[in-house]
Each structure stands twice: as structure tokens, then as C-alpha cells.
Design a protein around this motif. Structure first.
Motif, PDB file in Angstrom:
ATOM      1  N   TYR A  99      36.260   2.304 106.542  1.00 56.62           N
ATOM      2  CA  TYR A  99      35.698   1.566 105.409  1.00 56.62           C
ATOM      3  C   TYR A  99      34.760   2.439 104.587  1.00 56.62           C
ATOM      4  O   TYR A  99      34.647   2.261 103.366  1.00 56.62           O
ATOM      5  CB  TYR A  99      34.996   0.301 105.895  1.00 56.62           C
ATOM      6  N   PHE A 100      34.077   3.373 105.231  1.00 56.60           N
ATOM      7  CA  PHE A 100      33.239   4.330 104.507  1.00 56.60           C
ATOM      8  C   PHE A 100      34.103   5.137 103.539  1.00 56.60           C
ATOM      9  O   PHE A 100      33.751   5.309 102.359  1.00 56.60           O
ATOM     10  CB  PHE A 100      32.540   5.253 105.509  1.00 56.60           C
ATOM     11  N   CYS A 101      35.244   5.614 104.021  1.00 54.02           N
ATOM     12  CA  CYS A 101      36.150   6.388 103.162  1.00 54.02           C
ATOM     13  C   CYS A 101      36.777   5.515 102.071  1.00 54.02           C
ATOM     14  O   CYS A 101      36.984   5.981 100.942  1.00 54.02           O
ATOM     15  CB  CYS A 101      37.239   7.038 104.011  1.00 54.02           C
ATOM     16  N   ILE A 102      37.069   4.261 102.396  1.00 52.93           N
ATOM     17  CA  ILE A 102      37.629   3.356 101.379  1.00 52.93           C
ATOM     18  C   ILE A 102      36.615   3.134 100.259  1.00 52.93           C
ATOM     19  O   ILE A 102      36.963   3.124  99.071  1.00 52.93           O
ATOM     20  CB  ILE A 102      38.037   2.016 102.020  1.00 52.93           C
ATOM     21  N   GLY A 103      35.332   2.953 100.625  1.00 52.17           N
ATOM     22  CA  GLY A 103      34.300   2.791  99.609  1.00 52.17           C
ATOM     23  C   GLY A 103      34.176   4.016  98.727  1.00 52.17           C
ATOM     24  O   GLY A 103      34.087   3.905  97.489  1.00 52.17           O
TER      25      GLY A 103
ATOM     26  N   ILE B 188      29.444   0.282  96.870  1.00 53.89           N
ATOM     27  CA  ILE B 188      28.163   0.931  97.182  1.00 53.89           C
ATOM     28  C   ILE B 188      27.570   0.337  98.456  1.00 53.89           C
ATOM     29  O   ILE B 188      27.086   1.055  99.342  1.00 53.89           O
ATOM     30  CB  ILE B 188      27.185   0.797  96.003  1.00 53.89           C
ATOM     31  N   VAL B 189      27.612  -0.997  98.571  1.00 51.90           N
ATOM     32  CA  VAL B 189      27.106  -1.667  99.776  1.00 51.90           C
ATOM     33  C   VAL B 189      27.899  -1.212 101.006  1.00 51.90           C
ATOM     34  O   VAL B 189      27.330  -0.926 102.073  1.00 51.90           O
ATOM     35  CB  VAL B 189      27.180  -3.198  99.607  1.00 51.90           C
ATOM     36  N   VAL B 190      29.222  -1.141 100.855  1.00 50.25           N
ATOM     37  CA  VAL B 190      30.068  -0.709 101.977  1.00 50.25           C
ATOM     38  C   VAL B 190      29.721   0.709 102.406  1.00 50.25           C
ATOM     39  O   VAL B 190      29.564   0.999 103.597  1.00 50.25           O
ATOM     40  CB  VAL B 190      31.562  -0.805 101.572  1.00 50.25           C
TER      41      VAL B 190
ATOM     42  N   PHE C  82      26.043   0.792 104.131  1.00 53.03           N
ATOM     43  CA  PHE C  82      25.911   0.183 105.452  1.00 53.03           C
ATOM     44  C   PHE C  82      26.793   0.871 106.495  1.00 53.03           C
ATOM     45  O   PHE C  82      26.371   1.051 107.637  1.00 53.03           O
ATOM     46  CB  PHE C  82      26.229  -1.316 105.382  1.00 53.03           C
ATOM     47  N   THR C  83      28.011   1.245 106.116  1.00 53.46           N
ATOM     48  CA  THR C  83      28.844   1.972 107.081  1.00 53.46           C
ATOM     49  C   THR C  83      28.285   3.368 107.332  1.00 53.46           C
ATOM     50  O   THR C  83      28.382   3.887 108.453  1.00 53.46           O
ATOM     51  CB  THR C  83      30.296   2.073 106.595  1.00 53.46           C
TER      52      THR C  83
ATOM     53  N   GLN D 260      25.190   6.170 115.378  1.00 51.32           N
ATOM     54  CA  GLN D 260      26.038   6.245 116.562  1.00 51.32           C
ATOM     55  C   GLN D 260      25.657   7.431 117.441  1.00 51.32           C
ATOM     56  O   GLN D 260      25.126   8.432 116.967  1.00 51.32           O
ATOM     57  CB  GLN D 260      27.513   6.376 116.157  1.00 51.32           C
ATOM     58  N   GLU D 261      25.945   7.304 118.729  1.00 50.51           N
ATOM     59  CA  GLU D 261      25.700   8.406 119.648  1.00 50.51           C
ATOM     60  C   GLU D 261      26.628   9.580 119.324  1.00 50.51           C
ATOM     61  O   GLU D 261      27.757   9.376 118.850  1.00 50.51           O
ATOM     62  CB  GLU D 261      25.934   7.951 121.088  1.00 50.51           C
TER      63      GLU D 261
END
Length: 210
Positions: free
Chosen positions: A126-130, A157-159, A162-163, A170-171
Motif C-alpha cells: 500500500y505504501f508503493c500504491i500511494g 498522502i495519508v496512506v 501511515f504505512t 517494524q523490527e
């Protein structure tokens, strides 16, 4: 829809410290509010929801595998098998290509790692889609746009924000595993050019148009 039960569980919890330390915080709140027997009702509902989600995801991603075969991404024999549908219009080979490895991973992989890693991959997608949505509108202004997203450009922008935060928190082991997966995908994509180009060169004009 997701926030409503989460907020309700926090409000219903008599002890927030115990709530956040519980193995299943939602179940803890349900037990405290409705009694110990209520956990079985919640567990049954969760099992039904997970089974439904599994069916939906297999059908969804199975069609994704079907399109890879249809577009000739794999070697021709593999692509032909994946591009078939059965008499019900279902890409059976694509679904089996997902279901069989998934069953093996469930029994041979640490389930906690598998769940968090899958969530990390989804966040990255989803980060890449945004980013792609923003680039499509900003970097390719001359393309025809039959649809304009409401509140543009706020949703992508929100996506991305937040992603991006979720990925940053993340670890390292999950991020490393995701980078390895992405590297494997890039290698497969590069190698697929070999047979996809050869396959397109052998197509007749009518087949290419179809």
C-alpha cells in the motif's frame, strides 16, 4: 468498522494495564463484561471470519496468479497452466499455487513471524500504491484521467504517511525478510523478460491484438 469494536473493547476494559498485557486484549474485555463463557462465542466468530478471509484471499490472489499466466510472465508451459480456468470460471491452478505453499508454511513456519511478516508486506504494497498514485498524477500530467478521487491528494498522502510509519516501527528481521522477498521478485521480473519477449515475438498480429 474496525475502530468501533477496538474502542468499545478499550472502554469496556476494567483495567487498562491488564488489557494491554493480555494475550488477547479483545477477549479479555469480552470476558470481563459478559463472563468467561463469552470467549468461546468470540473465538467461534473469529474462526468463521478467518475462514471467510482465507477463501476471499485465495480467490483474489488466485486471479492475480491467473493474470501472470495470461500475460506470459512465466515460462510458456507454466503460463499456459496458470492461464486456464475450469468449468466454473475459476483459475484452479492459480489457487492451488497459493494454497499448497500456504499450507506448508503454516505447519513449518513460526506463525507469529508469518502473520507479522504478511502484515509488513501488505503495508509495503500500500505504501508503493500511494507513491504510484502520487507519481501518476504529478509525473504524468498529460495522461487522460476519467476519474478524480474525492479529496485528492489527501487519501494517497495519508496512506503513504501511515504505512511509512508502520514500516519504520517494524523490527529489523521483518524488514530484512521483506527486502529479501522484494529482491527475489525483482530477479524473477528480470528473468521473465527472457521468455515473455520471445513469446511475444512468436505471436501473430491477431493474437497480439487479442
Amino acid at each position: 468498522f474496525i475502530l468501533v469494536p477496538l474502542i468499545a473493547a478499550v472502554v469496556a476494559a476494567p483495567d487498562l494495564r491488564a488489557f494491554f498485557n493480555a494475550e488477547a486484549p479483545i477477549v479479555y474485555s469480552v470476558e470481563q463484561a459478559l463472563g468467561p463463557g463469552a470467549r468461546y462465542i468470540v473465538g467461534f466468530g473469529a474462526a468463521v471470519a478467518l475462514f471467510n478471509a482465507m477463501l476471499a484471499l485465495l480467490m483474489y490472489f488466485g486471479r492475480g496468479f491467473y493474470t501472470t499466466g495470461r500475460d506470459g510472465i512465466w515460462p510458456p508451459p507454466v503460463s499456459r497452466v496458470l492461464a486456464r480456468v475450469n468449468r466454473f470460471g475459476v483459475p484452479a491452478a492459480g489457487i492451488l499455487a497459493l494454497a499448497v505453499p500456504a499450507a506448508v508454511l503454516i505447519f513449518l513456519t513460526a506463525l507469529d513471524f508469518l502473520i507479522i511478516f504478511s502484515g509488513t508486506v501488505i503495508a509495503a504494497v500500500y505504501f508503493c500504491i500511494g507513491l504510484a498514485a502520487l507519481w501518476s498524477r504529478i509525473g504524468q500530467r498529460d495522461e487522460p484521467r476519467p476519474y478524480r478521487m474525492p479529496l485528492w491528494p489527501l487519501p494517497p498522502i495519508v496512506v503513504v504517511v501511515f504505512t511509512g510509519i508502520a514500516l519504520a516501527l517494524q523490527e529489523p528481521r521483518y524488514l530484512i525478510a521483506e527486502l529479501v522477498l522484494a529482491a527475489i521478485a525483482v530477479v524473477f521480473w528480470a528473468v521473465s523478460k527472457t521468455w515473455s519477449g520471445a513469446q511475444k515475438s512468436t505471436e501473430t498480429p491477431a493474437e497480439a491484438e487479442r
